[in-house]
Design a protein around this motif. Structure first.
Motif, PDB file in Angstrom:
ATOM      1  N   THR A 240       2.348  -2.860  35.926  1.00 32.98           N
ATOM      2  CA  THR A 240       1.487  -2.490  35.376  1.00 32.98           C
ATOM      3  C   THR A 240       0.915  -3.187  34.031  1.00 32.98           C
ATOM      4  O   THR A 240       1.293  -4.905  33.836  1.00 32.98           O
ATOM      5  N   TYR A 243       4.369  -4.052  31.516  1.00 33.08           N
ATOM      6  CA  TYR A 243       5.823  -4.362  32.332  1.00 33.08           C
ATOM      7  C   TYR A 243       6.190  -4.429  34.237  1.00 33.08           C
ATOM      8  O   TYR A 243       4.064  -4.140  35.091  1.00 33.08           O
ATOM      9  N   ILE A 245       7.881  -2.876  37.535  1.00 32.70           N
ATOM     10  CA  ILE A 245       8.886  -1.876  38.020  1.00 32.70           C
ATOM     11  C   ILE A 245       9.415  -1.910  38.831  1.00 32.70           C
ATOM     12  O   ILE A 245       8.662  -2.387  40.374  1.00 32.70           O
ATOM     13  N   VAL A 277      12.368  -0.480  34.658  1.00 31.73           N
ATOM     14  CA  VAL A 277      11.268  -0.880  33.356  1.00 31.73           C
ATOM     15  C   VAL A 277      11.225  -2.572  32.526  1.00 31.73           C
ATOM     16  O   VAL A 277      11.909  -1.878  31.415  1.00 31.73           O
ATOM     17  N   SER A 303       0.169   1.185  39.849  1.00 34.79           N
ATOM     18  CA  SER A 303       1.168   2.023  38.098  1.00 34.79           C
ATOM     19  C   SER A 303       0.617   1.796  37.398  1.00 34.79           C
ATOM     20  O   SER A 303      -0.322   0.224  37.681  1.00 34.79           O
ATOM     21  N   TRP A 304       0.835   2.288  36.341  1.00 33.48           N
ATOM     22  CA  TRP A 304      -0.184   2.266  35.256  1.00 33.48           C
ATOM     23  C   TRP A 304       0.346   2.563  33.790  1.00 33.48           C
ATOM     24  O   TRP A 304       1.588   3.519  34.063  1.00 33.48           O
ATOM     25  N   GLU A 305      -0.445   2.434  32.722  1.00 33.90           N
ATOM     26  CA  GLU A 305       0.004   2.831  32.004  1.00 33.90           C
ATOM     27  C   GLU A 305      -0.798   3.722  30.424  1.00 33.90           C
ATOM     28  O   GLU A 305      -1.942   3.907  31.113  1.00 33.90           O
ATOM     29  N   GLU A 309       3.979   6.251  28.165  1.00 34.58           N
ATOM     30  CA  GLU A 309       4.232   6.631  29.833  1.00 34.58           C
ATOM     31  C   GLU A 309       3.634   5.444  30.509  1.00 34.58           C
ATOM     32  O   GLU A 309       2.696   5.090  30.687  1.00 34.58           O
ATOM     33  N   ILE A 310       4.781   4.878  31.700  1.00 33.41           N
ATOM     34  CA  ILE A 310       4.273   4.906  33.010  1.00 33.41           C
ATOM     35  C   ILE A 310       4.120   5.348  33.817  1.00 33.41           C
ATOM     36  O   ILE A 310       5.324   6.256  34.305  1.00 33.41           O
ATOM     37  N   MET A 312       3.689   5.830  37.824  1.00 37.16           N
ATOM     38  CA  MET A 312       3.433   5.316  39.137  1.00 37.16           C
ATOM     39  C   MET A 312       3.385   5.614  40.856  1.00 37.16           C
ATOM     40  O   MET A 312       4.285   7.695  40.780  1.00 37.16           O
ATOM     41  N   ARG A 347       6.366   9.243  36.495  1.00 40.85           N
ATOM     42  CA  ARG A 347       6.196   9.432  34.784  1.00 40.85           C
ATOM     43  C   ARG A 347       7.487   9.148  34.594  1.00 40.85           C
ATOM     44  O   ARG A 347       8.629   9.486  34.258  1.00 40.85           O
TER      45      ARG A 347
END
Length: 495
Positions: A240, A243, A245, A277, A303-305, A309-310, A312, A347
């Protein structure tokens, strides 16, 4: 049509026999059979019209063994060969070349196979990867663009081989200006906003993941270890904006087999899936672990923010070691290669530590991609391959999935026609995730030839806007990428 044919500088390429230790191996037959010639082709027959605003190069990697090898053949054993279609102002040129790895060159010099395959004891192999796994690093899995070159990678962690995206000349094993520490897994991630490349590696005797970052200047800027309870076999990762993962999944190596010098994996249903993460430039001490139901994940969509929450999206395999129903001496390999994966969303809540899991669709689709310009940011559309019902790994169509509405559109290639991973290719001055094309190779079993198909990403279901016919098959393989014309103009970084 005009073409040129390259020649091996050391030894002729052997054609793979259709019989493997007395058994017909389906991964050496038909659309999987290796091709002999390395070609450069232009003035090809076109059905339809090549869009003039499609400018760049489509590259696809895959296994294509140079010599017959002793023992049983696994699809993962073949030497890497990259097939490319270069588009420029309504014209196209096709080219295919081997990735000339250290092992490839050693065998070419000897004029015969020196390595056995994945399903045999590697004890007598000349060398393996940097972790002491004695299997041949074939650089046959993925191809990804970074800083003026593409990197050909290997699924069990190996040297990333730099390849010129136009000539397909193998530049050499990339050490990132002498700063690279380790091997690289199959699917490193590039953030085009920062020009950073993110990678990890693992090993058969390594109770940790080694995670690193290659910076915009082409040198390694970050390296850390992420502890694991035992050696693991993760295949992919996600990024992200802030981050990365990484994964600890229940498909593990058989340690008893390892002690005997063999490579064998199994699915441990007693283990949960765990996701690490970590801040992009964080250390192992900064990792937040999230647990989920057991599964395996070969490929992440993106994946994103979202707030705390992250998110994916991935292609989740519920049972990577399902019981085989194939009546065949190579049934175990066929079962492993017969993927059953569905689009799935995780999530990871950074405040509560909780994981939420949701199936997005129930179709069997894999080999996903999104617009590379927004990797690590929210996407709406993904482009995926539909898996056929045959016992081999074959793609019978393209699926565009809308993660906002949950709807999808698809195109089926037709009876006896099998495609390849189709990444998004933005048109000139593209403004969005569907403002462009999809390009893929298609093999026609009946005609025993390949072709290059071009789809309008906005209307995938309408079929190809152009088909470019090839005189040679493009053996079914693995992963692909699209390199834009502006990227082709960037200076290449040498090892």
């Amino acid at each position: 049509m005009t073409h040129t044919q390259s020649s091996m500088k050391d030894a002729p390429i052997a054609v793979a026999a259709p019989v493997d230790n007395g058994v017909e191996n389906p991964y050496l037959l038909g659309v999987f059979a290796p091709v002999r010639d390395e070609l450069t082709l232009d003035n090809l027959e076109v059905i339809g019209e090549i869009p003039k605003d499609l400018n760049g190069v489509y590259l696809r990697n895959g296994p294509n063994r140079q010599f017959d090898a002793p023992g049983r053949y696994h699809m993962f054993d073949g030497d890497g060969m990259i097939h490319a279609a270069h588009f420029e102002n309504g014209t196209v040129r096709y080219r295919n070349r081997y990735v000339r790895t250290a092992a490839f060159e050693r065998e070419a010099e000897a004029g015969r196979a020196l390595w056995t395959g994945l399903m045999e004891n590697p004890e007598g192999n000349p060398f393996g990867n940097g972790h002491g796994l004695g299997i041949k690093d074939a650089a046959n899995t993925d191809v990804i663009y970074h800083r003026g070159q593409v990197l050909a990678t290997w699924y069990l962690c190996g040297s990333p081989y730099g390849v010129d995206p136009l000539s397909l000349e193998t530049v050499g094993a990339q050490d990132f200006l002498g700063t690279f520490a380790g091997d690289m897994m199959a699917h490193p991630k590039v953030d085009e906003a920062t020009n950073e490349l993110f990678w990890f590696d693992y090993g058969p005797d390594q109770n940790y993941l080694r995670y690193g970052v290659i910076g915009a200047e082409g040198t390694q800027t970050h390296l850390t270890h992420i502890d694991l309870p035992a050696p693991r076999l993760p295949h992919d990762m996600a990024i992200t904006e802030n981050y990365s993962i990484l994964m600890d999944l229940p498909l593990v190596q058989d340690q008893e087999a390892r002690k005997a010098g063999k490579y064998r994996i199994f699915y441990d249903r007693e283990l949960v899936s765990r996701f690490a993460v970590v801040p992009r430039h964080g250390t192992g001490a900064d990792v937040r672990w999230f647990e989920a139901r057991p599964c395996y994940i070969y490929h992440v969509v993106n994946s994103w923010e979202e707030g705390e929450e992250i998110v994916m999206d991935a292609c989740r395999v519920k049972n990577p070691q399902h019981q085989t129903t194939f009546d065949h001496p190579l049934a175990s390999m066929l079962a492993y290669m017969r993927l059953d994966a569905q689009l799935y969303r995780y999530r990871f809540n950074l405040r509560t530590g909780q994981t939420t899991e949701t199936a997005l669709d129930d179709a069997n689709i894999e080999f996903p991609s999104v617009d590379s310009r927004i990797m690590g940011r929210p996407h709406r559309y993904s482009y995926n391959m539909s898996l056929g019902t045959e016992p081999m790994l074959l793609f019978d169509g393209i699926v565009r999935f809308d993660s906002q509405t949950g709807s999808k559109v698809e195109h089926k290639f037709g009876s006896g026609r099998w495609g390849a991973e189709a990444p998004f290719a933005p048109r000139d001055n593209s403004t969005g995730e569907t403002d462009g094309y999809l390009v893929c190779f298609v093999n026609d079993e009946m005609e025993d030839r390949g072709e290059i198909d071009i789809f309008d990403a906005e209307g995938v279901e309408s079929g190809p806007v152009a088909r470019i016919l090839l005189p040679q098959r493009v053996p079914s393989g693995f992963h692909a990428c699209w390199v834009r014309s502006d990227q082709l103009a960037e200076p290449a970084m040498r090892p």
